[in-house]
Design an enzyme around this catalytic site. Structure first.
Site, short mmCIF file in Angstrom:
data_model
loop_
_atom_site.label_atom_id
_atom_site.label_comp_id
_atom_site.label_asym_id
_atom_site.label_seq_id
_atom_site.Cartn_x
_atom_site.Cartn_y
_atom_site.Cartn_z
N GLU A 128 0.87 -1.06 -0.36
CA GLU A 128 0.11 0.09 -0.02
C GLU A 128 1.17 1.34 0.15
O GLU A 128 0.87 2.08 0.82
CB GLU A 128 -0.74 0.21 0.70
CG GLU A 128 -1.73 1.11 0.86
CD GLU A 128 -2.49 2.51 0.79
OE1 GLU A 128 -1.03 2.89 0.27
OE2 GLU A 128 -3.32 2.42 1.95
N GLU A 131 4.46 8.58 -3.65
CA GLU A 131 5.49 8.07 -2.64
C GLU A 131 6.20 6.89 -2.60
O GLU A 131 6.63 6.05 -1.99
CB GLU A 131 4.29 7.23 -1.50
CG GLU A 131 3.34 8.20 -0.79
CD GLU A 131 1.86 7.83 0.35
OE1 GLU A 131 2.75 6.79 0.44
OE2 GLU A 131 1.10 8.53 0.98
#
Length: 692
Positions: free
Chosen positions: A144, A153
């Site tokens: 995730e 990210e």
């Protein structure tokens, strides 16, 4: 252990030294990390659990042990799902130490310590081998690592490294695949966030500098709750296009890539904006899909899952261009290892072998670095501009000597256009000064506004040519402001300038009023709600430090949120609780306000909204909060330009709506610090605490 931390005070402009525990930063990071939002995201958790169960079953069907690598484990939830689904062992990687410590506590509390190993490292630092962090390579990769832009990210470099060093060839991956979608639209509302528009003032036209119009803008993504952007506020020029997919079960390449989608324009218009989102397919067959699509793409919009940790993206094309109905267009997306950007080409399909790379947007005019996107929208708000111009017109005289105190404001330019004798303006940065100078030059007003470099407390009479200021003006807007009352920096500047102001000084705005209202949030309450259980796992027992930080944050502080993106209903009247008189200096004694707000509508009270309204003149006001009266059912319309303050109650309360129950409030404005201390409590009446 205590330590002293220096912090810039956004209200007073001073640097305050405050004593904090050594765990303070951890407290704040955990409290503001929005893990609660993810843990309350039932759709996300359910789809991950379905995908994990299916992947574990496929590996077991091959007669293999199931070894999991969970990158970015957070609370450890996905690892616990994997073990519950039958995995033999799980390596859970979390780089953020406070969260890794919390995950360790949660895993232990739920009885999974013997099958889950928490590794407090970045995944690219994890080693495999007898003396390594992992004894063997994993055959199921769970991650995730995604943000609103999917890859922001660092998902691609992490996947690339994992496939080289941490997982077996042909491993299962959950999610299995991600697909990015985009739609080309025309939208005056959204385009106003990207470019400064011309302004009409007293029959004269203030135009933006050519450098701003040619500039491709800031590269950073604009992430918003696109479900709250009405389909009536944009015109689709093409269909929703599938731009590219990433297969996470195969080696991933994090280098620059470009993808194009061809389509025929549905109608004519101005190509300005690209709306974008993505889906996760949790299994190879694509039967388990977690979608980030906005609600208006659903046949039944009310069924769309709500989430705040993943939203949708708005990308602004480098320049707007006209397209004709039926025209063949090619929308191109490029990405490196961390970000995406879009471009549009007409009448031809680019050859990937010969086409030159689409350049990454980069601000060359400084304006997109000085002004945020909401600030662009504020400067382009015609009604707001007319309010300020009308107020200025009513107070200016031929002999007015004006001083503007705001960041990157056009008010001083307006004052010059309205005929003020002399106009000065503070600018807080070199870039901001350059932007205003460009505007003056583009409109042949060079020298019309004198830009001052000094801070207000450093200004002397000689800086003003021996003149005294007769009009002090501000929006007020300051780039460092987070909460509504941080704009009281204007009041501190006014006080510091007292010796340079005429006795009959006119101040615009003349006052500001703090307003409050108790509300029921449609969804925003989830980001601060207790986690309880999630998909059968107890995620509440974090270590004491984490729990304390959450309690500290939720019970004692307000936080900024753009409430136009987060629908809520008013349960009380909008009430002014504190007024700040800018025509006078800051008082030496605290300002105290106490009272109560009867809960007059049925609903669940989640918290209190706070915002400022500015009284420009006796009959002209501008609100940074509610911009329309509350509707009959409590509907609220909020300013898109400023964030409002939100104070979440420790527990929600059910209101019967008969007005016997009330929300009590207490406010103390501390002049020495510029802080507003606040406290709220429920006077129950027949009000009962909610179970959720």
């Amino acid at each position: 252990m205590k330590t002293f931390c220096g912090r810039a005070n956004t209200s007073t402009g001073a640097v305050d030294w405050v004593e904090e525990s050594e765990e303070y930063d951890y407290h704040q990071e955990i409290a503001r990390s929005c893990y609660a939002d993810m843990l309350h995201d039932h759709d996300r958790n359910e789809k991950y659990y379905q995908g994990i169960r299916a992947a574990v079953a496929r590996v077991k069907a091959r007669g293999e042990q199931v070894i999991i690598l969970d990158i970015g484990t957070g609370t450890g939830l996905l690892s616990m799902m994997a073990v519950t689904a039958g995995a033999d062992f799980c390596y859970a990687v979390e780089v953020f130490k406070p969260m890794a410590d919390a995950a360790q506590c949660i895993v232990k509390k739920n009885g999974f310590s013997d099958k889950i190993k928490i590794i407090n490292k970045h995944s690219t630092d994890v080693t495999v081998g007898p003396d390594g962090d992992m004894q063997m390579k994993a055959n199921v990769l769970i991650t995730e690592l995604f943000d609103t832009e999917l890859i922001g990210e660092g998902a691609l470099p992490s996947y690339e490294h994992a496939h080289h060093y941490l997982v077996q060839d042909g491993c299962e991956a959950v999610p299995h695949r991600a697909t990015v979608y985009a739609q080309l639209v025309e939208s005056e509302m959204l385009w106003n966030w990207a470019q400064l528009q011309p302004v009409e003032v007293e029959g004269a036209r203030l135009v933006p500098p050519a450098e701003v119009g040619r500039c491709a803008g800031a590269h950073s993504v604009c992430d918003i709750q696109l479900s709250q952007v009405s389909p009536h506020s944009f015109t689709p020029l093409g269909p929703v296009c599938s731009m590219f997919s990433v297969d996470f079960s195969q080696p991933v390449n994090s280098t620059f890539q470009s993808h194009s989608s061809q389509f025929v324009a549905r109608c004519g218009g101005r190509a300005q904006v690209v709306l974008s989102w993505w889906d996760l397919e949790m299994d190879p067959a694509g039967s388990i899909v977690c979608s980030m699509a906005p609600s208006w793409t659903y046949p039944e919009p009310e069924t769309a899952p709500w989430r705040d940790h993943w939203m949708q993206s708005v990308y602004f094309l480098p320049v707007e261009s006209k397209v004709a109905e039926g025209e063949e267009l090619s929308l191109t997306v490029c990405h490196d290892d961390y970000s995406l950007w879009y471009g549009l080409q007409a009448n031809r399909q680019p050859d990937p072998q010969t086409a030159s790379p689409l350049p990454r947007p980069c601000c060359t005019c400084q304006a997109h670095l000085v002004w945020t996107r909401p600030r662009f929208g504020e400067l382009n708000d015609q009604w707001r501009t007319e309010s300020y111009v009308s107020a200025l017109r009513s107070i200016l005289r031929e002999d007015s000597v004006c001083l503007g105190v705001s960041d990157g404001s056009l008010l001083p330019v307006f004052a010059h256009m309205l005929g003020a004798k002399k106009v000065y303006s503070f600018e807080n940065s070199r870039m901001s000064k350059q932007v205003i100078e460009q505007i003056l030059e583009a409109n042949s007003m060079t020298g019309g506004v004198e830009l001052l470099k000094s801070r207000p407390e450093q200004l002397t009479s000689s800086d003003l040519g021996g003149q005294q200021i007769s009009v002090l003006m501000g929006e007020p807007y300051f780039s460092t402001s987070l909460l509504p009352w941080h704009s009281l920096f204007f009041w501190y500047c006014r006080t510091a300038l007292t010796g340079l102001l005429r006795p009959d000084i006119t101040v615009l705005p003349c006052s500001a009023t703090l307003h409050v209202m108790a509300v029921e949030f449609q969804n925003l309450w989830r980001i601060r709600a207790p986690c309880g259980t999630c998909e059968g796992f107890d995620v509440t027992p974090m270590d004491e430090m984490v729990q304390r930080s959450l309690e500290f944050h939720e019970s004692r502080e307000a936080e900024p949120h753009p409430l136009w993106e987060y629908p809520c209903r008013a349960l009380t009247q909008s009430t002014p609780v504190m007024t700040f008189d800018f025509t006078q200096c800051i008082p030496e004694q605290p300002i105290i306000s106490e009272g109560s707000l009867p809960l007059t509508r049925i609903g669940r009270c989640h918290g209190v909204v706070l915002w400022m309204e500015y009284q420009l003149t006796e009959d002209i006001a501008v609100s940074a909060g509610l911009i329309q009266p509350v509707g009959d059912q409590g509907e609220c319309e909020w300013s898109r330009h400023r964030k409002q303050g939100v104070y979440f109650l420790r527990s929600p309360w059910e209101s019967s709506g008969d007005g016997r129950a009330a929300l009590s409030y207490s406010f103390i404005f501390e002049p020495t610090s510029g802080d507003i201390k606040m406290d709220f409590s429920i006077n129950p009446g027949d009000l009962l605490p909610s179970d959720s």
